[in-house]
Design a protein around this motif. Structure first.
Motif, PDB file in Angstrom:
ATOM      1  N   ALA A  50     -39.378  27.023 -42.428  1.00  0.00           N
ATOM      2  CA  ALA A  50     -40.216  27.109 -41.232  1.00  0.00           C
ATOM      3  C   ALA A  50     -39.902  28.338 -40.387  1.00  0.00           C
ATOM      4  CB  ALA A  50     -40.038  25.848 -40.393  1.00  0.00           C
ATOM      5  N   THR A  51     -40.924  28.848 -39.728  1.00  0.00           N
ATOM      6  CA  THR A  51     -40.770  29.921 -38.756  1.00  0.00           C
ATOM      7  C   THR A  51     -40.228  29.356 -37.445  1.00  0.00           C
ATOM      8  OG1 THR A  51     -42.992  29.611 -37.883  1.00  0.00           O
ATOM      9  CG2 THR A  51     -42.739  31.124 -39.759  1.00  0.00           C
ATOM     10  N   ALA A  52     -39.898  30.244 -36.505  1.00  0.00           N
ATOM     11  CA  ALA A  52     -39.411  29.803 -35.198  1.00  0.00           C
ATOM     12  C   ALA A  52     -40.448  28.932 -34.492  1.00  0.00           C
ATOM     13  CB  ALA A  52     -39.052  31.015 -34.339  1.00  0.00           C
ATOM     14  N   ASP A  53     -41.713  29.363 -34.518  1.00  0.00           N
ATOM     15  CA  ASP A  53     -42.774  28.580 -33.863  1.00  0.00           C
ATOM     16  C   ASP A  53     -42.910  27.202 -34.499  1.00  0.00           C
ATOM     17  OD1 ASP A  53     -43.377  30.549 -32.044  1.00  0.00           O
ATOM     18  OD2 ASP A  53     -45.018  31.401 -33.218  1.00  0.00           O
ATOM     19  N   ALA A  54     -42.829  27.153 -35.816  1.00  0.00           N
ATOM     20  CA  ALA A  54     -42.955  25.870 -36.507  1.00  0.00           C
ATOM     21  C   ALA A  54     -41.778  24.958 -36.175  1.00  0.00           C
ATOM     22  CB  ALA A  54     -43.047  26.093 -38.015  1.00  0.00           C
ATOM     23  N   LEU A  55     -40.579  25.517 -36.078  1.00  0.00           N
ATOM     24  CA  LEU A  55     -39.409  24.711 -35.724  1.00  0.00           C
ATOM     25  C   LEU A  55     -39.541  24.137 -34.316  1.00  0.00           C
ATOM     26  CD1 LEU A  55     -36.518  26.920 -37.170  1.00  0.00           C
ATOM     27  CD2 LEU A  55     -37.238  24.670 -38.008  1.00  0.00           C
ATOM     28  N   LEU A  56     -40.019  24.942 -33.391  1.00  0.00           N
ATOM     29  CA  LEU A  56     -40.196  24.463 -32.022  1.00  0.00           C
ATOM     30  C   LEU A  56     -41.279  23.383 -31.964  1.00  0.00           C
ATOM     31  CD1 LEU A  56     -39.956  27.869 -30.152  1.00  0.00           C
ATOM     32  CD2 LEU A  56     -38.354  25.963 -29.941  1.00  0.00           C
ATOM     33  N   ALA A  57     -42.373  23.603 -32.670  1.00  0.00           N
ATOM     34  CA  ALA A  57     -43.455  22.611 -32.668  1.00  0.00           C
ATOM     35  C   ALA A  57     -42.998  21.296 -33.272  1.00  0.00           C
ATOM     36  CB  ALA A  57     -44.664  23.164 -33.431  1.00  0.00           C
ATOM     37  N   SER A  58     -42.250  21.372 -34.365  1.00  0.00           N
ATOM     38  CA  SER A  58     -41.743  20.158 -35.002  1.00  0.00           C
ATOM     39  C   SER A  58     -40.793  19.418 -34.083  1.00  0.00           C
ATOM     40  CB  SER A  58     -41.045  20.525 -36.313  1.00  0.00           C
ATOM     41  OG  SER A  58     -40.442  19.386 -36.904  1.00  0.00           O
ATOM     42  N   THR A  59     -39.942  20.162 -33.372  1.00  0.00           N
ATOM     43  CA  THR A  59     -38.997  19.531 -32.442  1.00  0.00           C
ATOM     44  C   THR A  59     -39.736  18.819 -31.317  1.00  0.00           C
ATOM     45  OG1 THR A  59     -37.330  21.215 -32.944  1.00  0.00           O
ATOM     46  CG2 THR A  59     -37.040  19.958 -30.918  1.00  0.00           C
ATOM     47  N   LYS A  60     -40.789  19.429 -30.819  1.00  0.00           N
ATOM     48  CA  LYS A  60     -41.565  18.799 -29.743  1.00  0.00           C
ATOM     49  C   LYS A  60     -42.227  17.507 -30.210  1.00  0.00           C
ATOM     50  CE  LYS A  60     -42.683  23.030 -27.175  1.00  0.00           C
ATOM     51  NZ  LYS A  60     -43.754  23.962 -26.758  1.00  0.00           N
ATOM     52  N   ARG A  61     -42.626  17.473 -31.485  1.00  0.00           N
ATOM     53  CA  ARG A  61     -43.301  16.271 -32.008  1.00  0.00           C
ATOM     54  C   ARG A  61     -42.333  15.121 -32.263  1.00  0.00           C
ATOM     55  NH1 ARG A  61     -45.958  20.151 -35.326  1.00  0.00           N
ATOM     56  NH2 ARG A  61     -44.612  19.559 -37.066  1.00  0.00           N
ATOM     57  N   ASN A  62     -41.047  15.410 -32.361  1.00  0.00           N
ATOM     58  CA  ASN A  62     -40.059  14.373 -32.672  1.00  0.00           C
ATOM     59  C   ASN A  62     -39.740  13.594 -31.405  1.00  0.00           C
ATOM     60  OD1 ASN A  62     -38.042  12.770 -33.654  1.00  0.00           O
ATOM     61  ND2 ASN A  62     -36.568  14.422 -33.954  1.00  0.00           N
ATOM     62  N   ARG A  63     -40.440  12.514 -31.214  1.00  0.00           N
ATOM     63  CA  ARG A  63     -40.293  11.735 -29.980  1.00  0.00           C
ATOM     64  C   ARG A  63     -39.306  10.572 -30.120  1.00  0.00           C
ATOM     65  NH1 ARG A  63     -41.547  15.329 -26.366  1.00  0.00           N
ATOM     66  NH2 ARG A  63     -43.684  16.121 -26.542  1.00  0.00           N
ATOM     67  N   LEU A  64     -38.529  10.584 -31.187  1.00  0.00           N
ATOM     68  CA  LEU A  64     -37.546   9.507 -31.341  1.00  0.00           C
ATOM     69  C   LEU A  64     -36.506   9.544 -30.229  1.00  0.00           C
ATOM     70  CD1 LEU A  64     -36.899   9.580 -35.202  1.00  0.00           C
ATOM     71  CD2 LEU A  64     -38.235   7.912 -33.909  1.00  0.00           C
ATOM     72  N   GLY A  65     -36.221  10.755 -29.717  1.00  0.00           N
ATOM     73  CA  GLY A  65     -35.272  10.870 -28.623  1.00  0.00           C
ATOM     74  C   GLY A  65     -33.838  10.607 -29.018  1.00  0.00           C
ATOM     75  N   ALA A  66     -33.518  10.635 -30.307  1.00  0.00           N
ATOM     76  CA  ALA A  66     -32.151  10.369 -30.748  1.00  0.00           C
ATOM     77  C   ALA A  66     -31.220  11.467 -30.254  1.00  0.00           C
ATOM     78  CB  ALA A  66     -32.109  10.278 -32.269  1.00  0.00           C
ATOM     79  N   LYS A  67     -29.996  11.093 -29.964  1.00  0.00           N
ATOM     80  CA  LYS A  67     -29.018  12.062 -29.489  1.00  0.00           C
ATOM     81  C   LYS A  67     -28.562  12.951 -30.644  1.00  0.00           C
ATOM     82  CE  LYS A  67     -27.064   9.172 -25.814  1.00  0.00           C
ATOM     83  NZ  LYS A  67     -25.815   8.530 -25.299  1.00  0.00           N
ATOM     84  N   PRO A  68     -28.449  14.252 -30.417  1.00  0.00           N
ATOM     85  CA  PRO A  68     -27.856  15.122 -31.442  1.00  0.00           C
ATOM     86  C   PRO A  68     -26.431  14.675 -31.745  1.00  0.00           C
ATOM     87  CG  PRO A  68     -28.929  16.419 -29.719  1.00  0.00           C
ATOM     88  CD  PRO A  68     -28.894  14.998 -29.238  1.00  0.00           C
ATOM     89  N   SER A  69     -26.005  14.878 -32.987  1.00  0.00           N
ATOM     90  CA  SER A  69     -24.687  14.403 -33.403  1.00  0.00           C
ATOM     91  C   SER A  69     -23.569  15.021 -32.585  1.00  0.00           C
ATOM     92  CB  SER A  69     -24.465  14.705 -34.890  1.00  0.00           C
ATOM     93  OG  SER A  69     -24.548  16.097 -35.135  1.00  0.00           O
ATOM     94  N   MET A  70     -23.722  16.278 -32.170  1.00  0.00           N
ATOM     95  CA  MET A  70     -22.675  16.910 -31.370  1.00  0.00           C
ATOM     96  C   MET A  70     -22.544  16.244 -30.008  1.00  0.00           C
ATOM     97  SD  MET A  70     -22.073  20.973 -30.513  1.00  0.00           S
ATOM     98  CE  MET A  70     -21.966  21.444 -32.248  1.00  0.00           C
ATOM     99  N   LEU A  71     -23.664  15.819 -29.435  1.00  0.00           N
ATOM    100  CA  LEU A  71     -23.619  15.108 -28.158  1.00  0.00           C
ATOM    101  C   LEU A  71     -22.932  13.760 -28.329  1.00  0.00           C
ATOM    102  CD1 LEU A  71     -24.380  14.776 -25.171  1.00  0.00           C
ATOM    103  CD2 LEU A  71     -26.644  13.970 -25.925  1.00  0.00           C
ATOM    104  N   VAL A  72     -23.211  13.074 -29.433  1.00  0.00           N
ATOM    105  CA  VAL A  72     -22.552  11.794 -29.710  1.00  0.00           C
ATOM    106  C   VAL A  72     -21.032  11.999 -29.813  1.00  0.00           C
ATOM    107  CG1 VAL A  72     -22.310   9.918 -31.388  1.00  0.00           C
ATOM    108  CG2 VAL A  72     -24.576  10.813 -30.838  1.00  0.00           C
ATOM    109  N   ASP A  73     -20.621  13.054 -30.510  1.00  0.00           N
ATOM    110  CA  ASP A  73     -19.188  13.343 -30.631  1.00  0.00           C
ATOM    111  C   ASP A  73     -18.581  13.670 -29.276  1.00  0.00           C
ATOM    112  OD1 ASP A  73     -19.135  12.920 -33.358  1.00  0.00           O
ATOM    113  OD2 ASP A  73     -19.491  15.017 -33.858  1.00  0.00           O
TER     114      ASP A  73
END
Length: 367
Positions: free
Chosen positions: A282-305
């Motif tokens: 994916a391009t940068a724009d595609a990565l950003l768009a995909s991230t915006k669509r991910n509404r699961l709201g799960a915590k990133p693993s680094m934040l959990v750690d």
């Protein structure tokens, strides 16, 4: 039935257990064992309960359950592949040393071959300590896109995605294509490619249809490409006060920062590795768009750690890429700033926890 092939998963948490269960197939003669740590008691007693929207709910009982690699080596099983699915924390400890007992056995696995080391870990340069310690062992580098978590010891919840990309790793001393092209390395290249293809086939037989096989250059490009997400959003989740990836993009300043970080990573990768990214990435724009669509709201693993007070994977996700890019004449100032801030915050947190444990120990000794 032909001789069984044995696989050992070291670090059987959420990701290790999920893929271990898909690999295990007694009818095909693929027997998967597990080295468990905090979940040893639960798994040795009842196996893993895996709850998956895609595969349903099932119980996986590994062929063997061990507390350590030393115990696995002492079992007498000769492992054909060792899958490492632990956190990569080279600044804290060289985990490659844990595999030593498995390579000190008088003979090895199927057909007497040296075991394959398969590294399912985030970051860049995770292979380096294993290559240094086991120069003759075939190493496969693996990158996953999977959402799963261990909700309690031995209980794995698989939410979505299964993709895993796999390919051989040869050396960190020169670009993969240069090393692989040397005639004297042809046999090692053919052997590693065959082992990679076999591992992908085993995963596909277990239902992981999007397991992908890459050559040594392509797999490092895929690994570097994943840094665009991990190096951007994981540390920022901590520095922003606990925001998930899509929540970060609701803030216009954080979105601008994220775009800049992603572009730094994507621009540096082909320079460092001497080849363009595979076209499907994916391009940068595609990565950003995909991230915006991910509404699961799960915590990133680094934040959990971070919230659990554990060390963070900042060396392989931030420091190693920065070092390699700089060696190639490429600066990544946004990533450098994130690294400086998150390393300082992590060191301060670990020091505070160490001091708190010392105070509690001193208070307990007075009782």
């Amino acid at each position: 039935m032909s001789q069984s092939r044995h696989i050992l998963v070291v670090g059987a948490g959420a990701v290790g257990a999920f893929y271990g269960a898909r690999l295990h197939d007694e009818q095909r003669g693929v027997l998967v064992s597990a080295v468990c740590r905090s979940n040893y008691a639960a798994v040795s007693s009842a196996g893993f309960r895996i709850e998956s929207l895609q595969f349903g709910t099932s119980t996986w009982r590994p062929h063997g359950v061990f507390r350590s690699c030393a115990d696995a080596a002492a079992s007498g099983i000769r492992f054909d592949a060792i899958v490492v699915a632990t956190k990569a924390l080279p600044d804290v400890r060289d985990d490659s040393v844990d595999l030593d007992p498995l390579f000190q056995q008088p003979h090895h696995g199927h057909a007497g071959r040296v075991p394959t080391i398969v590294l399912i870990q985030n970051g860049f340069g995770v292979e380096w300590p294993y290559r240094a310690r086991f120069p003759a062992a075939p190493i496969l580098s693996a990158i996953t896109v999977v959402s799963c978590q261990q909700t309690q010891p031995g209980v794995i919840v698989h939410n979505k995605w299964t993709r895993i990309s796999i390919g051989p790793f040869f050396t960190s001393d020169e670009k993969p294509a240069v090393w692989a092209a040397r005639p004297e390395n042809a046999a090692a290249v053919a052997d590693a490619n065959a082992r990679s293809a076999q591992f992908v086939a085993d995963l596909a037989a277990g239902g992981i249809r999007d397991s992908e096989n890459f050559d040594a250059t392509e797999i490092q490009l895929v690994r570097w490409h994943k840094l665009a997400i991990n190096a951007t959003f994981n540390p920022t989740s901590i520095l922003s006060g606990g925001l998930s990836n899509p929540e970060q993009l609701l803030d216009d300043q954080l979105e601008e920062q994220a775009r800049g970080c992603i572009l730094e990573i994507l621009n540096a990768g082909p320079v460092v590795l001497g080849a363009p990214f595979p076209p499907h990435l994916a391009t940068a724009d595609a990565l950003l768009a995909s991230t915006k669509r991910n509404r699961l709201g799960a915590k990133p693993s680094m934040l959990v750690d971070w919230e659990a007070g554990r060390p963070l994977e900042i060396e392989v996700i931030l420091a190693n890429p920065l070092k390699l890019a700089r060696q190639c004449g490429v600066e990544m100032p946004r990533i450098q700033t994130i690294y400086a801030l998150i390393r300082s915050a992590s060191r301060r947190q670990q020091q505070k926890l160490k001091e708190e444990h010392a105070r509690q120990g001193a208070a307990g000794s007075k009782l």
